[in-house]
Design a protein around this motif. Structure first.
Motif: not given
Length: 604
Positions: A51-66, A129-131, A159-163
């Motif tokens: 729903l938000r404009e742009g790309t969400a960056v999701v930090v995940s610890p495992l390749i298999s999970l991604m 956003l960052f998750a 990135f101070p303005h990115v939730p």
């Protein structure tokens, strides 16, 4: 929000807290989200990403999970990719281009890769956003601490303005505070979902020895024919020996532990995800990267080191919300070994305290779910009815004589023996240790030969719990009598023990398989509501064929829960098919025809 949820994920309504969290993120705020495994964490950042404009960056610890998450998103018609070391450079270059051109809605990335890309790729992207997934990895207090996670604090500086939304299934109060501090979250709201997973049954077996564990596991798997499960073991060698035992009995089993090469580990995980093996015997290294929704059971061969670890591991069963079983074996030997590990660790006090809480759970004679929930700060006002204590409340008897026999043997050996030798003395076994020390001359030698060895192990655990003796971990695990023990030994007090109940025989259990059925309220109105089991099996075969054609895990095509709904409500046109919970627009168009044709054939 609801339209996007229905179109892409096939759901008509949100689960508790999801809508609130999503609105909070859409308004550009930071959040810390605690939700149990299978509680619907991913939707909390995937929907705002759409729903938000742009790309969400999701930090995940495992390749298999991604890989798992990206496959599931693409299967729902959402553009997603994972930037990690398992891709070749061409793939990563194409992904970077898609990100800078804004063609990707979600980018999954490992913490190491994120730190490397922070000044390059991220600068050229429009980030929505960052998750931060598995956020407990940030904290040294968390049970899976990862040093590179601790550097994620740079995100808010750059990135101070990115939730930022941080998500985890298990974090106690200290860990939660640490996550907020390390990520520099800006006035975040903390959302804590209920930790209750009522679909999981909880059972503990005390004092079992190896042979008995094997028999119990084989009986348990026989009640779950063809259903996926995980057996967690404390050591690598134990995963190997348990797997060999299962393979000998014709059960397709894989092994997973840190001593295997990455390719063998990937192969084991891949075989499990794609249902080529039924069981994985693993150390705790396994499962964090698994989003497999139809794991029907989890067994702990040994006592886990903390309630957090235990909760996260059992949480891998029943992620689809259908009934699933968990079984924990608990022995004195486990407790002694784990105490040794905790004592020698860098955080002795914390680890001993966590182990003690795990021990209390395993030894409880009150509802186990209430103990689990209270650990996470949640109060349950009623017993769950789905744990062994609720189903079979313990009966007590006057066990004074049994306790006196054991304590007397400890005293007569000058408190210089461990549990193994004690049981040998009580049972009258001429073991090398007994003969070597001349213990066969003791008055208490063979005083307990009428009690089976396995029951002695159980009674000793109870006696330890009741505080009649302590284990001197610094003295070769010798047993030392306490003042409470002396009172029983010398007749100043009585001891009440719990009656030991052993497994029913196989005969009484045949045909007692738990069936994973869907709650009536989730069925569409106006359609049949009794399940056709033959149709369910046929749907499973069709799903497997479609999954194999696309080289996807079966549960990503459609989950078990959706198949149960299909075999119960039996939709015969595309519109009815699309109304099934969990089927979005993309899957309706892609798979609807084949499934409907099969259902029609069965209905006729």
């Amino acid at each position: 929000m609801l339209q996007t949820l229905k179109t892409y994920f096939g759901y008509d309504s949100f689960r508790p807290l999801q809508e609130e969290i999503i609105r909070h993120i859409l308004d550009g705020n930071d959040a810390l989200v605690l939700m149990p495994t299978g509680g619907g964490k991913s939707i909390c950042y995937q929907l705002p990403a759409l729903l938000r404009e742009g790309t969400a960056v999701v930090v995940s610890p495992l390749i298999s999970l991604m890989k798992d998450q990206v496959e599931a998103l693409c299967a729902n018609g959402i553009s997603a990719g994972a930037l990690n070391s398992s891709n070749d450079e061409t793939e990563n270059a194409a992904l970077r281009r898609a990100c800078t051109e804004g063609r990707l809605k979600l980018l999954y990335i490992s913490p190491e890769k994120l730190l490397a890309e922070a000044n390059y790729l991220l600068r050229d992207m429009h980030i929505s956003l960052f998750a931060i997934d598995e956020a407990h990895c940030i904290s040294q207090w968390g049970h899976d601490f990862r040093p590179e996670y601790a550097q994620m604090g740079i995100l808010h500086q750059q990135f101070p303005h990115v939730p930022i939304i941080a998500l985890t299934a298990t974090a106690d109060k200290i860990t939660r505070e640490d996550i907020i501090r390390q990520l520099h979250l800006n006035h975040p709201r903390t959302f804590i979902s209920s930790f209750d997973r009522p679909n999981l049954s909880l059972t503990v077996k005390r004092g079992y020895q190896q042979k008995e564990k094997s028999k119990t596991i084989l009986d348990f798997i026989a009640r779950h024919p063809g259903e996926s499960g995980i057996i967690y073991c404390m050591s690598r060698s134990k995963t190997e020996s348990v797997a060999q035992m299962l393979q000998k009995h014709g059960i397709r089993t894989a092994v997973y532990h840190a001593g295997l090469s990455p390719s063998l580990r990937d192969e084991a995980q891949d075989d499990f995800i794609n249902d080529r093996v039924q069981v994985v015997c693993a150390t705790i290294a396994f499962g964090m990267g698994i989003d497999k929704s139809n794991v029907r059971w989890v067994i702990h061969y040994n006592l886990p080191k903390s309630i957090e670890s235990f909760y996260q591991e059992i949480g891998r069963a029943g992620r689809d919300g259908l009934p699933s079983d968990t079984l924990l074996f608990y022995s004195l030997a486990d407790l002694i070994l784990l105490t040794k590990f905790a004592t020698e660790s860098g955080q002795q006090n914390i680890n001993l305290e966590k182990l003690q809480r795990m021990q209390q759970y395993a030894e409880s004679d009150i509802c186990r779910r209430r103990i689990l929930l209270s650990y996470f700060g949640e109060i349950a006002d009623h017993d769950c009815g789905n744990c062994d204590v609720c189903k079979n409340p313990p009966e007590r008897f006057d066990g004074t004589v049994i306790v006196q026999k054991a304590l007397s043997a400890i005293v007569r050996t000058d408190q210089q023996i461990g549990t193994g030798v004690l049981v040998d003395i009580l049972r009258g076994n001429m073991s090398p240790e007994v003969v070597g020390k001349g213990y066969q001359q003791l008055k208490t030698f063979a005083a307990g030969r009428d009690v089976p060895a396995r029951d002695w192990h159980d009674y000793l655990l109870q006696m330890l719990q009741l505080g009649y003796f302590e284990i001197a971990y610094n003295e070769n695990n010798h047993l030392k009598i306490t003042s409470a023990g002396s009172d029983v030994l010398f007749g100043r007090a009585t001891a009440r023990l719990v009656v030991i109940r052993r497994e029913e025989t196989n005969e009484t259990k045949r045909g007692r398989k738990r069936k994973a059925t869907v709650p009536a309220q989730e069925l569409p109105l106006g359609l049949p509501n009794t399940e056709n089991e033959a149709l369910f099996e046929a749907l499973r075969k069709l799903r497997k064929r479609l999954a194999d054609e696309e080289a996807l895990p079966a549960y990503i095509v459609l989950s078990d829960k959706v198949l149960h709904l299909l075999s119960t409500s039996r939709p015969t046109n595309l519109e009815e098919f699309g109304n099934i919970s969990g089927i979005g627009e993309y899957k309706k168009k892609k798979y609807g025809k084949e499934f409907i044709n099969l259902i029609r054939k069965y209905s006729e």
